[in-house]
Design an enzyme around this catalytic site. Structure first.
Site, short mmCIF file in Angstrom:
data_model
loop_
_atom_site.label_atom_id
_atom_site.label_comp_id
_atom_site.label_asym_id
_atom_site.label_seq_id
_atom_site.Cartn_x
_atom_site.Cartn_y
_atom_site.Cartn_z
N CYS A 93 66.26 107.97 105.59
CA CYS A 93 67.34 107.53 106.48
C CYS A 93 66.86 106.63 107.61
O CYS A 93 67.60 105.74 108.05
CB CYS A 93 68.09 108.74 107.00
SG CYS A 93 68.98 109.57 105.66
N LYS A 144 77.66 110.19 109.07
CA LYS A 144 77.50 109.17 108.03
C LYS A 144 77.42 109.83 106.65
O LYS A 144 76.80 110.88 106.49
CB LYS A 144 76.25 108.32 108.31
CG LYS A 144 74.94 109.09 108.34
CD LYS A 144 73.82 108.19 108.84
CE LYS A 144 72.48 108.85 108.85
NZ LYS A 144 71.92 109.18 107.54
N ASP A 150 69.59 111.93 112.20
CA ASP A 150 69.66 113.12 111.33
C ASP A 150 68.71 114.26 111.69
O ASP A 150 68.15 114.91 110.79
CB ASP A 150 69.42 112.71 109.86
CG ASP A 150 70.44 111.71 109.36
OD1 ASP A 150 71.29 111.28 110.14
OD2 ASP A 150 70.37 111.34 108.17
N1 TIU Z 1 68.12 111.92 106.73
C1 TIU Z 1 67.52 111.69 105.57
O1 TIU Z 1 66.44 111.13 105.52
N2 TIU Z 1 68.14 112.17 104.43
C2 TIU Z 1 67.48 112.53 103.32
O2 TIU Z 1 68.07 112.79 102.30
N3 TIU Z 1 66.15 112.62 103.48
C3 TIU Z 1 65.25 113.12 102.58
O3 TIU Z 1 64.07 112.88 102.73
N4 TIU Z 1 65.69 113.85 101.55
#
Ligand code: TIU
Length: 229
Positions: A163, A130, A25
């Site tokens: 994540c 995802k 991400d």
């Molecule tokens: N990629 C991921 O960690 N998604 C989140 O929502 N992270 C946050 O810390 N908000």
């Protein structure tokens, strides 16, 4: 190639031919102002430190022909794959699906949903879209890893306790060795970053191993020197 990574709680030997680098991400929505991360009230500059180490690890993985997989969190434009409980959090103006400076927040195909230019995938590198926090949940990641005979995962990305941690836990239950590169991960909360890594390596590495990008890069050069000698 067999490489030994100096990690905590112990060093770990992996076969690079049976290892995938997973970059979680590293999207504009989490790292740049105006996206989902900022909409949730976070200081997105806290994640910037992970970019350069991630880039070095990505270049090394490419040079050694390791499988590189990128993930992106996001939803279909009609939000039919987004649970109501996820959408309805926060103020309506900055929710998932709302329009922001980088397009609709956390929606596939929008500029903010895409991976930051510094770490952009090249041809042949799978991108896993995802709908959740974990990279295995409702994706074909497990199938892809199985078909590549992958046993170990080098994990980088954001955010450490969300994540990254969710994916490591999913991977651990599926039998993968996970090596998380601490400086290639980041969190909006420094204390959660530390705690997230501590939870992975505690109890003899209950979920996996924790190393730094330098440890990973060094492991390749040590093996190469040994091969030449
Ligand atoms: N990629 C991921 O960690 N998604 C989140 O929502 N992270 C946050 O810390 N908000």
């Amino acid at each position: 190639m067999k490489i030994i990574i100096d990690s905590e709680p112990s060093s770990i030997e992996i076969d690079s031919a049976r290892t995938a680098l997973i970059i979680i991400d590293m999207q504009r929505d989490f790292l740049e102002p105006g996206g989902f991360g900022e909409a949730l009230g976070n200081d997105v500059s806290r994640l910037a430190g992970a970019i350069v180490p991630c880039r070095k690890v990505l270049e090394a993985a490419r040079a050694h022909r390791m499988l590189v997989i990128h993930t992106r969190e996001g939803h279909r434009p009609d939000l039919s794959d987004a649970p109501r409980a996820k959408i309805e959090r926060g103020t309506p103006a900055v929710r998932i699906g709302a329009s922001g400076p980088m397009g609709r927040i956390l929606v596939r195909g929008e500029p903010g949903h895409d991976i930051i230019p510094e770490l952009y995938p090249i041809s042949g590198e799978p991108v896993i879209d995802k709908p959740g926090k974990g990279a295995f949940y409702q994706t074909d990641l497990a199938l892809l890893l199985q078909n590549h005979a992958v046993e170990s995962l080098i994990i980088c990305g954001v955010t450490t306790e969300v994540c990254v941690n969710t994916t490591v836990r999913e991977a651990n239950d599926r039998g993968f060795r996970c090596i998380v590169l601490a400086d290639c991960c980041g969190s909006y909360f420094p204390e959660f970053h530390e705690a997230g890594l501590a939870m992975i390596k505690a109890q003899g590495g209950i979920f996996g191993w924790v190393a730094n990008s330098q440890d990973f890069l060094l492991a390749f050069s040590v093996s190469e020197r040994a091969a030449v000698a």
